[in-house]
Design an enzyme around this catalytic site. Sequence first.
Site, short mmCIF file in Angstrom:
data_model
loop_
_atom_site.label_atom_id
_atom_site.label_comp_id
_atom_site.label_asym_id
_atom_site.label_seq_id
_atom_site.Cartn_x
_atom_site.Cartn_y
_atom_site.Cartn_z
N THR A 198 38.80 11.84 40.96
CA THR A 198 39.39 10.62 40.40
C THR A 198 38.36 10.00 39.47
O THR A 198 37.17 10.06 39.75
CB THR A 198 39.67 9.59 41.53
OG1 THR A 198 40.59 10.18 42.44
CG2 THR A 198 40.24 8.30 41.00
N THR A 249 36.74 7.97 45.77
CA THR A 249 37.18 9.30 45.35
C THR A 249 37.07 10.23 46.55
O THR A 249 36.35 9.93 47.50
CB THR A 249 36.33 9.80 44.16
OG1 THR A 249 36.79 11.09 43.76
CG2 THR A 249 34.85 9.89 44.51
N GLY A 252 41.90 11.48 49.62
CA GLY A 252 42.60 10.20 49.67
C GLY A 252 43.57 10.08 50.82
O GLY A 252 43.86 8.97 51.29
N1 ASP Z 1 41.32 10.46 45.97
C1 ASP Z 1 42.14 11.27 45.14
C2 ASP Z 1 43.38 11.65 45.88
O1 ASP Z 1 43.29 11.98 47.04
C3 ASP Z 1 41.48 12.49 44.62
C4 ASP Z 1 39.97 12.45 44.48
O2 ASP Z 1 39.41 11.44 44.14
O3 ASP Z 1 39.28 13.44 44.74
O4 ASP Z 1 44.42 11.66 45.27
#
Ligand code: ASP
Length: 333
Positions: A198, A249, A252
């Site tokens: 993210t 990030t 999630g």
């Molecule tokens: N947090 C984000 C999600 O799970 C992806 C990430 O940041 O790695 O959609």
Amino acid sequence: MNDKGGISRRAFGAGAAGLAALGVAGASERPARPKIIPAGKPFILTTWDFGPGANAVGWPMLAADASALDVVEKAINHVELLGDYWVGAGGVPNEVGETTLDAMIMWGPTHDAGAVGCLKRVKRAISVARKVMEETQHSLIVGDDATRFAARMGFAETSLTSVVSQQAWDKWAAKGERTNAFDPEPIGKKGEPVSHDTVGSIALDAAGNLCVGCSTNGREFKIPGRVGDSPIIGAGAYCDQAVGAAVATGNGDVMMRFLPTYHVVELMRSGMEPQAAAEATIRRIEDAGYRIDGGIAVIRRDGAHGGAKTGWKDTPFSYSVQTAAGNVKIPVS
Ligand code: ASP
């Protein structure tokens, strides 16, 4: 006033005309920081290797007295349109090969926020999130209805598939495996790595107003309709005008269960230093038994910052902070 006799959100948050309608003298473009909070020195923080590039877009705007809201939107648009695999168009397909986007923006002075989840066929997800915040009373719009909303707001519909995302999906689909989203929860021991990223940005402008935003195409080969933490207020991102802001990030699906960006800002409100607050927040997820990859970056409105991660042994998570003194990239260990 709205038709129920209350104050409409547009009058509350959307600029001089609305404020004038409320009889606020000297109404400026958006409600200003309360006088009791010192303005502070402008900064922009952005996560991952996107940091230096996104900050290079945002900093000249901040230096020219732009609003933190415009700065965060443009810094994140820059990353959304890079063609990167992990954020924005042309990346991370879901289980049926479609790229969908999650994004959120939050404006400190009014504690106002807008978000989109599982947005399809529209590229600048953070800008659609901003429209949710500024043009509606809602906070989160999802799926095909988010696409319809974006079209109403004048956004072009276009495919989010690229040669790279198509090839990634073709390769994965050829294996005939089920998505790992059906695997057991990563409690007690680490599951198979789950790939995603993210971009998160936080800006403080010269007027002392704070804004945070984030955008992602989520988790690779996710079940269609899945919405991650990024558009959930207090999970993917959070800001409090009086304290500071944070972005998250990583996995999630697990991280949103802990509202880590809300938690870390509240720890700072109680007096904890940013680095200690970041570490305590991540430790809480670990202490609950989860073995995931995840991280947060946090910045207090006086510019003190910190970051922490769990997992990601071989993946260097970092964030970058740009101020008048230049840009520094901080590796998070
Ligand atoms: N947090 C984000 C999600 O799970 C992806 C990430 O940041 O790695 O959609």
